[in-house]
Design an enzyme around this catalytic site. Structure first.
Site, PDB file in Angstrom:
ATOM      1  N   LEU A   1       0.610  -1.451  -0.118  1.00 35.69           N
ATOM      2  CA  LEU A   1       0.134  -0.098   0.249  1.00 35.69           C
ATOM      3  C   LEU A   1       0.697   1.554   0.034  1.00 35.69           C
ATOM      4  O   LEU A   1       0.483   2.500  -0.604  1.00 35.69           O
ATOM      5  CB  LEU A   1      -0.497   0.008   1.368  1.00 35.69           C
ATOM      6  N   ALA A   2       2.255   1.600   1.184  1.00 25.70           N
ATOM      7  CA  ALA A   2       2.883   1.953   0.627  1.00 25.70           C
ATOM      8  C   ALA A   2       3.798   2.751  -0.426  1.00 25.70           C
ATOM      9  O   ALA A   2       3.586   3.633  -0.772  1.00 25.70           O
ATOM     10  CB  ALA A   2       4.522   2.122   1.736  1.00 25.70           C
TER      11      ALA A   2
ATOM     12  N   ARG B   1       9.797  -3.783   9.920  1.00 23.01           N
ATOM     13  CA  ARG B   1      11.026  -5.183  10.537  1.00 23.01           C
ATOM     14  C   ARG B   1      12.535  -4.931   9.380  1.00 23.01           C
ATOM     15  O   ARG B   1      13.565  -4.561  10.466  1.00 23.01           O
ATOM     16  CB  ARG B   1      10.988  -6.517  10.549  1.00 23.01           C
TER      17      ARG B   1
ATOM     18  N   ASP C   1     -11.931   4.585   5.129  1.00 22.90           N
ATOM     19  CA  ASP C   1     -12.223   3.788   4.461  1.00 22.90           C
ATOM     20  C   ASP C   1     -12.111   4.762   3.208  1.00 22.90           C
ATOM     21  O   ASP C   1     -12.609   5.886   3.115  1.00 22.90           O
ATOM     22  CB  ASP C   1     -13.685   4.000   4.954  1.00 22.90           C
ATOM     23  N   HIS C   2     -11.488   3.410   2.180  1.00 19.31           N
ATOM     24  CA  HIS C   2     -10.518   5.102   1.364  1.00 19.31           C
ATOM     25  C   HIS C   2     -11.885   5.005   0.254  1.00 19.31           C
ATOM     26  O   HIS C   2     -11.841   6.233  -0.533  1.00 19.31           O
ATOM     27  CB  HIS C   2      -9.519   4.619   0.366  1.00 19.31           C
TER      28      HIS C   2
ATOM     29  N   GLU D   1     -15.687  -5.745 -10.187  1.00 21.77           N
ATOM     30  CA  GLU D   1     -14.427  -5.903 -10.273  1.00 21.77           C
ATOM     31  C   GLU D   1     -14.270  -7.369 -11.181  1.00 21.77           C
ATOM     32  O   GLU D   1     -14.492  -8.324 -10.700  1.00 21.77           O
ATOM     33  CB  GLU D   1     -13.812  -5.844  -9.168  1.00 21.77           C
TER      34      GLU D   1
ATOM     35  N   HIS E   1     -16.903  -0.567   2.551  1.00 26.48           N
ATOM     36  CA  HIS E   1     -16.979   0.517   1.922  1.00 26.48           C
ATOM     37  C   HIS E   1     -18.727   0.649   0.894  1.00 26.48           C
ATOM     38  O   HIS E   1     -19.417   1.056   0.495  1.00 26.48           O
ATOM     39  CB  HIS E   1     -16.564   0.060   0.305  1.00 26.48           C
TER      40      HIS E   1
HETATM   41  C1  BG6 Z   1     -10.395  -2.842  -0.999  1.00 26.76           C
HETATM   42  C2  BG6 Z   1     -10.288  -4.666  -1.491  1.00 26.76           C
HETATM   43  O1  BG6 Z   1     -10.283  -1.965   0.396  1.00 26.76           O
HETATM   44  O2  BG6 Z   1     -11.163  -1.947  -2.346  1.00 26.76           O
HETATM   45  C3  BG6 Z   1      -9.949  -5.258  -2.568  1.00 26.76           C
HETATM   46  O3  BG6 Z   1     -10.162  -5.096  -0.785  1.00 26.76           O
HETATM   47  C4  BG6 Z   1     -10.916  -4.024  -3.646  1.00 26.76           C
HETATM   48  O4  BG6 Z   1     -10.445  -6.520  -2.372  1.00 26.76           O
HETATM   49  C5  BG6 Z   1     -10.804  -2.901  -3.628  1.00 26.76           C
HETATM   50  O5  BG6 Z   1     -10.249  -4.795  -4.898  1.00 26.76           O
HETATM   51  C6  BG6 Z   1     -11.851  -1.752  -4.627  1.00 26.76           C
HETATM   52  O6  BG6 Z   1     -11.041  -0.560  -4.296  1.00 26.76           O
HETATM   53  P1  BG6 Z   1     -11.802   0.609  -6.059  1.00 26.76           P
HETATM   54  O7  BG6 Z   1     -10.911   2.313  -5.142  1.00 26.76           O
HETATM   55  O8  BG6 Z   1     -10.195   0.128  -6.538  1.00 26.76           O
HETATM   56  O9  BG6 Z   1     -13.010  -0.013  -5.817  1.00 26.76           O
END
Ligand code: BG6
Length: 493
Positions: free
Chosen positions: A24-25, A53, A187-188, A226, A250
């Site tokens: 992620l980073a 680590r 929660d992105h 997806e 989400h």
């Molecule tokens: C993440 C999930 O929170 O969100 C992934 O762990 C998923 O499995 C992703 O693919 C989807 O996010 P986005 O922004 O690409 O729609």
């Protein structure tokens, strides 16, 4: 604050990133910080201490950062600028359980604060496995790190617990070191501009709010489609499944932007979302059976994708769902009789997209397609209105017209990656785009109720859809038995 969003202001401080060597980073955080810096939102008076680590040197760390920025931007000409930026980064290796390591970290924070003359803002970013959240926050407190003068805030990646009980115990443990106001649960999806736009569009268009109820809206459809399969994340995913990976966080967050009463002031948005989430009933065995569909994919017809059960680290007889769809009924004066349908899944032929559709009631019965109001979340952004008008070639049959956003206004490179916005807001101490504990508790309550029903029901007959198709037939039956259809175009194409 004049507008709903914070005024543009430069932020300064120290970020301590736990999990600096992680995926992620490299994919999101370094490029986001770079962009914030380039745009002048992040001041020269900032430093980041990366920890993990493994024993890395600062030089090696800089290389990782520069490479991740170049890879994200697909542009080698920014190398020099990225190298200059990377000078603000330092690496200190850390074993989560060793207090001595935290003492070194604390020393480094004090040093860097002096060298860079930063504001007294300390942002701890936990991009680590959740099992380390507790020990890390405990050691930050016990070594006196969080007692250094200034603001100490912690950003946490999901998942926050694995059910309500574990989330409660994790929260209690975190509250020993951090006050609730200083805990930023990411929660992105909430960091996506287009999700906040659901609130903004409702807020700025009173005509829309006038019809935002069960008199005019027949039902809602939320789709997070997806195309990619689970891939290399088998170990994580098999313990999680679509319900916890996408729905618990989400989908329920997006749903709360759609269904909440508009707050009088944006500062009260969390109270509105919490009140809406509280109105969603827990599922019973009966409502789960009737209203929730789960699926798992097998290999696709041309054998490009492996069956889910054949992915490394996935149990070969796994009953983890890679698809979930459902119908939520909210028994409130505003929404009773207007259900919220949702669906999400991996390896779908419909591609990668997210939309929210408000399907309007049809009083003419002859419409070719229902009138609807669409929030385009990704990859198309904005709102779209589909309305029926008289066909303009002589006869009266209704014909659908669509008002679509002007995509030419959207820049090539997203200027507002959700992580940029989230980090920036956390620096400002603004909780608006993060999940509160009250929201999270409700989200777990709802997801747990479905999990409990599944546990009590016979094991599902998986796999029940082939990769690269539209998902299980039951998801279509779910809505069709109510005499409705999934409307979003790409899904049905
Ligand atoms: C993440 C999930 O929170 O969100 C992934 O762990 C998923 O499995 C992703 O693919 C989807 O996010 P986005 O922004 O690409 O729609």
């Amino acid at each position: 604050m004049k507008g709903p969003l914070p005024m543009r202001q430069q932020v300064s401080g120290i970020i301590v990133l736990f999990g600096a060597s992680g995926d992620l980073a490299q994919r999101k955080l370094y490029p986001s910080l770079f962009h914030l810096f380039q745009q002048g939102w992040l001041s020269e008076r900032f430093a980041l201490i990366g920890t993990a680590r493994r024993p890395w040197t600062d030089e090696h760390f800089h290389e990782i950062i520069v490479n991740s920025i170049i890879a994200y931007n697909q542009d080698d000409s920014i190398r020099e600028e990225a190298q200059k930026f990377a000078k603000h980064f330092f690496y200190v290796s850390n074993d989560a359980s060793k207090t001595d390591d935290y003492l070194l970290l604390k020393e480094k924070m004090v040093d860097l604060q002096k060298t860079y003359q930063t504001d007294k803002n300390f942002l701890y970013y936990f991009s680590i496995v959740p099992s380390l959240f507790e020990i890390t926050s405990k050691n930050l407190k016990e070594t006196g790190t969080t007692s250094l003068e200034g603001n100490h805030r912690v950003i946490l990646e999901k998942p926050f617990g694995t059910d309500l009980a574990s989330a409660i115990s994790l929260n209690k443990a975190l509250n020993i070191s951090f006050h609730e106001n200083d805990i930023y649960r990411i929660d992105h999806y909430v960091g996506k501009e287009t999700v906040l736009n659901i609130w903004a569009t409702r807020q700025f268009n009173p005509f829309l709010e006038a019809v935002w109820n069960n008199q005019y809206i027949d039902h809602f459809q939320i789709t997070l489609s997806e195309n990619l399969p689970v891939g290399t994340r088998g170990g994580y995913y098999d313990q999680t499944g679509a319900l916890l990976d996408m729905f618990q966080n989400h989908i329920l967050q997006v749903l709360s932007f759609v269904g909440m009463d508009l707050p009088k002031d944006i500062k009260e948005i969390h109270q509105s979302k919490e009140a809406f989430l509280r109105q969603i009933p827990s599922f019973t065995l009966e409502t789960t059976q009737k209203q929730i569909v789960r699926g798992q994919y097998s290999e696709d017809l041309s054998n490009i994708y492996l069956a889910y059960r054949d992915i490394p680290e996935v149990d070969s007889s796994s009953t983890t769902e890679t698809f979930v769809a459902g119908k939520i009924e909210v028994n409130s004066p505003r929404w009773s009789g207007t259900p919220f349908y949702f669906r999400t899944g991996k390896a779908l032929s419909s591609g990668k997209y997210t939309v929210v559709e408000a399907v309007l009631k049809d009083r003419s019965s002859g419409n070719s397609l229902p009138n609807r109001f669409t929030f385009l979340i990704h990859p198309k952004k904005g709102i779209e209105i589909s309305m029926n008008q008289k066909a303009l070639k002589g006869h009266f049959a209704p014909q659908i017209i669509r008002l679509t956003p002007d995509q030419s206004l959207t820049g090539k490179q997203e200027p507002s990656e959700s992580y940029e916005i989230l980090i920036y807001y956390a620096f400002l101490g603004n909780q608006m785009l993060f999940t509160t504990w009250e929201e999270l508790k409700e989200q777990w309550r709802i997801a747990d109720s479905i999990k409990a029903a599944w546990a009590a029901l016979p094991a599902p007959d998986f796999p029940n859809y082939a990769a690269n198709t539209l998902g299980p037939d039951d998801a279509i039956a779910l809505i069709e038995k109510d005499h409705r259809k999934w409307v979003s175009k790409r899904y049905n194409a």
